[in-house]
Design an enzyme around this catalytic site. Structure first.
Site, PDB file in Angstrom:
ATOM      1  N   GLN A  89       0.790  -1.228   0.000  1.00  0.00           N
ATOM      2  CA  GLN A  89       0.000   0.000   0.000  1.00  0.00           C
ATOM      3  C   GLN A  89       0.828   1.286   0.000  1.00  0.00           C
ATOM      4  O   GLN A  89       0.371   2.298  -0.560  1.00  0.00           O
ATOM      5  CB  GLN A  89      -0.977  -0.012   1.169  1.00  0.00           C
ATOM      6  CG  GLN A  89      -2.028  -1.095   1.019  1.00  0.00           C
ATOM      7  CD  GLN A  89      -3.080  -1.072   2.107  1.00  0.00           C
ATOM      8  OE1 GLN A  89      -3.625  -0.037   2.459  1.00  0.00           O
ATOM      9  NE2 GLN A  89      -3.364  -2.245   2.654  1.00  0.00           N
ATOM     10  N   VAL A 124     -14.721 -11.973   8.399  1.00  0.00           N
ATOM     11  CA  VAL A 124     -15.161 -12.134   9.790  1.00  0.00           C
ATOM     12  C   VAL A 124     -16.389 -11.270  10.036  1.00  0.00           C
ATOM     13  O   VAL A 124     -16.414 -10.078   9.698  1.00  0.00           O
ATOM     14  CB  VAL A 124     -14.030 -11.762  10.763  1.00  0.00           C
ATOM     15  CG1 VAL A 124     -14.541 -11.711  12.199  1.00  0.00           C
ATOM     16  CG2 VAL A 124     -12.888 -12.765  10.645  1.00  0.00           C
ATOM     17  N   CYS A 210      -1.008   5.868   7.095  1.00  0.00           N
ATOM     18  CA  CYS A 210      -0.050   6.734   6.411  1.00  0.00           C
ATOM     19  C   CYS A 210      -0.484   8.192   6.458  1.00  0.00           C
ATOM     20  O   CYS A 210      -0.963   8.748   5.468  1.00  0.00           O
ATOM     21  CB  CYS A 210       0.154   6.291   4.965  1.00  0.00           C
ATOM     22  SG  CYS A 210       1.556   7.141   4.191  1.00  0.00           S
ATOM     23  N   ASP A 356      -2.702  -1.543  11.799  1.00  0.00           N
ATOM     24  CA  ASP A 356      -3.570  -0.373  11.683  1.00  0.00           C
ATOM     25  C   ASP A 356      -4.723  -0.377  12.675  1.00  0.00           C
ATOM     26  O   ASP A 356      -5.187   0.682  13.103  1.00  0.00           O
ATOM     27  CB  ASP A 356      -4.137  -0.278  10.259  1.00  0.00           C
ATOM     28  CG  ASP A 356      -3.081   0.104   9.230  1.00  0.00           C
ATOM     29  OD1 ASP A 356      -1.977   0.503   9.635  1.00  0.00           O
ATOM     30  OD2 ASP A 356      -3.373   0.006   8.025  1.00  0.00           O
ATOM     31  N   LYS A 364       0.016   4.865  11.787  1.00  0.00           N
ATOM     32  CA  LYS A 364      -0.349   3.583  11.199  1.00  0.00           C
ATOM     33  C   LYS A 364       0.430   3.416   9.891  1.00  0.00           C
ATOM     34  O   LYS A 364      -0.027   3.829   8.825  1.00  0.00           O
ATOM     35  CB  LYS A 364      -1.856   3.529  10.979  1.00  0.00           C
ATOM     36  CG  LYS A 364      -2.661   3.674  12.277  1.00  0.00           C
ATOM     37  CD  LYS A 364      -4.152   3.602  12.044  1.00  0.00           C
ATOM     38  CE  LYS A 364      -4.917   3.817  13.341  1.00  0.00           C
ATOM     39  NZ  LYS A 364      -4.622   2.820  14.387  1.00  0.00           N
ATOM     40  N   THR A 365       1.617   2.813  10.000  1.00  0.00           N
ATOM     41  CA  THR A 365       2.497   2.641   8.847  1.00  0.00           C
ATOM     42  C   THR A 365       3.071   1.228   8.843  1.00  0.00           C
ATOM     43  O   THR A 365       3.123   0.556   9.877  1.00  0.00           O
ATOM     44  CB  THR A 365       3.667   3.652   8.872  1.00  0.00           C
ATOM     45  OG1 THR A 365       4.538   3.319   9.972  1.00  0.00           O
ATOM     46  CG2 THR A 365       3.171   5.079   9.044  1.00  0.00           C
ATOM     47  N   ALA A 367       6.144   0.531   8.491  1.00  0.00           N
ATOM     48  CA  ALA A 367       7.375   0.570   9.289  1.00  0.00           C
ATOM     49  C   ALA A 367       7.071   0.314  10.760  1.00  0.00           C
ATOM     50  O   ALA A 367       7.838  -0.363  11.459  1.00  0.00           O
ATOM     51  CB  ALA A 367       8.071   1.917   9.117  1.00  0.00           C
ATOM     52  N   CYS A 399       7.581   7.591   8.662  1.00  0.00           N
ATOM     53  CA  CYS A 399       6.740   8.137   7.600  1.00  0.00           C
ATOM     54  C   CYS A 399       7.643   8.835   6.594  1.00  0.00           C
ATOM     55  O   CYS A 399       8.088   9.961   6.842  1.00  0.00           O
ATOM     56  CB  CYS A 399       5.721   9.121   8.177  1.00  0.00           C
ATOM     57  SG  CYS A 399       4.578   9.755   6.934  1.00  0.00           S
TER      58      CYS A 399
END
Length: 458
Positions: A89, A124, A210, A356, A364-365, A367, A399
């Site tokens: 992504q 789910v 991101c 995430d 939220k990355t 890395a 980031c």
């Protein structure tokens, strides 16, 4: 396969006049070469037993499965995910700016699934954390002893009035938080550079994946129009729901300078309320506080090109299953209620969550996920052994904010918003954009993701 991918990247570098021998020296200094052609690092071995179910087959879920397979003597791992493809992504921004082709950022999910994992290709519908069972859409109920909750997040397109996922690109309202959307953005950006006009760029009021992405596409638009000699034909404006452009002081100063140098006004405390794609008008709300009073001022901006960031949240089943935060800043979007250091659920001790969906105060990355995975895996094994989780995550995230075609402001930081710089970037001034960080972003992180991280390499 890994060597083939690396060779392709090196050929691309050489086309751009970059000597591969010098580039290898940089990679060696960064410790990046160790991820290619190496065996998985067996940090330890455990004979702990238990049925582990992983919800979600993205970066966090598959990486966790690979680690657990390596570290458990007799692993019993089931992974539930409906996807046909595994997307890199972070590459969506580079599709939207013409650096990557669409077929360069994905692989078949079955080719990424670790051998030894039972893959249930399903969605789910709910989790019962009291009875330790998962309800799926098509495969009934699935029991577990230990649960790894990594379903990623939910993009709530409809919370921008006038927008749905199916309308992306209509009325030149674009978003790179989607594979098809990134492709439409690139097409629209090229046309915008030719015709000119007003470009609007927004982030959103929720935590989102991101956080640097809307800044990247804004700055890349600026640089692209300069390269086309049409910058004087466009006016760019950036709108953020936050009270500041970026909340990591070490990097914020330079980022503000860049926006000022590029003549891109920054509008603070502004939310995108809706988009009229027929008239190409963006509807905003400026939210200000005077004492305890909140003042909301609506306004409308015409646009020729719009890039927006949609609100995001945990998937609905997380909220409905009672696994999200119920109070505090992370409650509104139901991010999973985990301890920010151990990544263990604060109410249900046989659940770990990362990636995430995790309700932790960091970005939220991918890395961040790379750092979370070994900690979460070791802590899960400790729980399986009847021990207390001892590994601690310091909130590291990275980031890479692309500032132009050739430079990246590589922002690495921890929970305290202090810089947490990786070697060899400790030897250069990372408070400013760097060419080396561009090489890392464009040429190395993607093969590292597919052939290193997803395979459980250290």
């Amino acid at each position: 396969m890994m060597k083939h991918e690396l060779e392709k990247q090196l050929e691309e570098l050489e086309k751009k006049g970059i000597d591969r021998r010098n580039f290898f020296k940089l990679l060696a200094a960064a410790g990046i070469l160790t991820t290619f052609g190496t065996e998985k690092v067996k940090a330890f071995s455990s004979n702990a037993k238990g049925k582990i179910v992983i919800i979600g087959g993205g970066a966090a879920g598959i990486s966790m499965a690979a680690r657990l397979l390596s570290w458990l003597d007799e692993p019993d791992i089931t992974l539930i995910d409906p996807s046909d493809r595994q997307f890199y992504q972070p590459g969506f921004t580079l599709i939207a700016s013409g650096v990557y082709q669409p077929d360069e950022v994905w692989k078949n999910q079955e080719d990424c699934m670790p051998k030894g994992v039972k893959w249930i290709k399903d969605s789910v519908a709910g989790v019962d954390p009291v009875w330790n069972q998962i309800t799926t859409v098509n495969n009934g109920k699935i029991p577990y002893d230990f649960l790894v909750l990594t379903p990623g997040l939910q993009i709530n397109w409809e919370k921008v009035e006038g927008i749905t996922h199916d309308t992306l690109g209509v009325g030149n309202a674009n978003s790179i938080y989607d594979f098809e959307g990134a492709q439409k953005t690139w097409k629209a950006l090229q046309e915008f550079a030719k015709t000119g006009g007003r470009g609007l760029y927004t982030d959103t009021y929720t935590k989102h994946k991101c956080g640097g992405a809307p800044k990247k596409i804004c700055l890349l638009t600026d640089d692209y129009t300069r390269k086309q000699d049409t910058r004087d034909k466009v006016k760019l404006d950036y709108f953020t729901a936050s009270h500041e452009l970026y909340d990591i002081p070490y990097f914020t100063k330079r980022l503000l300078e860049i926006y000022d140098e590029r003549n891109i006004p920054i509008n603070l405390n502004v939310r995108l309320k809706g988009v009229d794609t027929a008239t190409k008008q963006a509807h905003f709300e400026k939210i200000e506080k005077k004492g305890d009073e909140k003042i909301v001022t609506p306004f409308v901006k015409d646009y020729d090109f719009l890039h927006f960031t949609p609100p995001m949240s945990a998937p609905d089943f997380v909220r409905e299953s009672g696994l999200g935060w119920t109070e505090g800043k992370l409650a509104a979007e139901a991010w999973v209620m985990v301890d920010k250091n151990t990544l263990v659920h604060q109410k249900y001790s046989n659940i770990v969550s990362l990636g995430d969906v995790a309700g932790i105060p960091t970005s939220k990355t991918s890395a961040a996920i790379r750092k979370q995975v070994p900690i979460a895996a070791k802590n899960l094994i400790s729980l399986m052994e009847g021990k207390e989780p001892a590994e601690k995550y310091n909130g590291y995230a990275a980031c890479p904010i692309v500032t132009d075609y050739g430079h990246v402001l590589l922002c690495e930081f921890d929970y305290d918003k202090n810089p947490d710089i990786s070697f060899p970037f400790t030897m250069i001034d990372t408070s400013k954009e760097q060419w080396l960080a561009w090489l890392l972003k464009v040429y190395m992180l993607k093969p590292m993701y597919f052939y290193g991280m997803l395979n459980g390499y250290a």
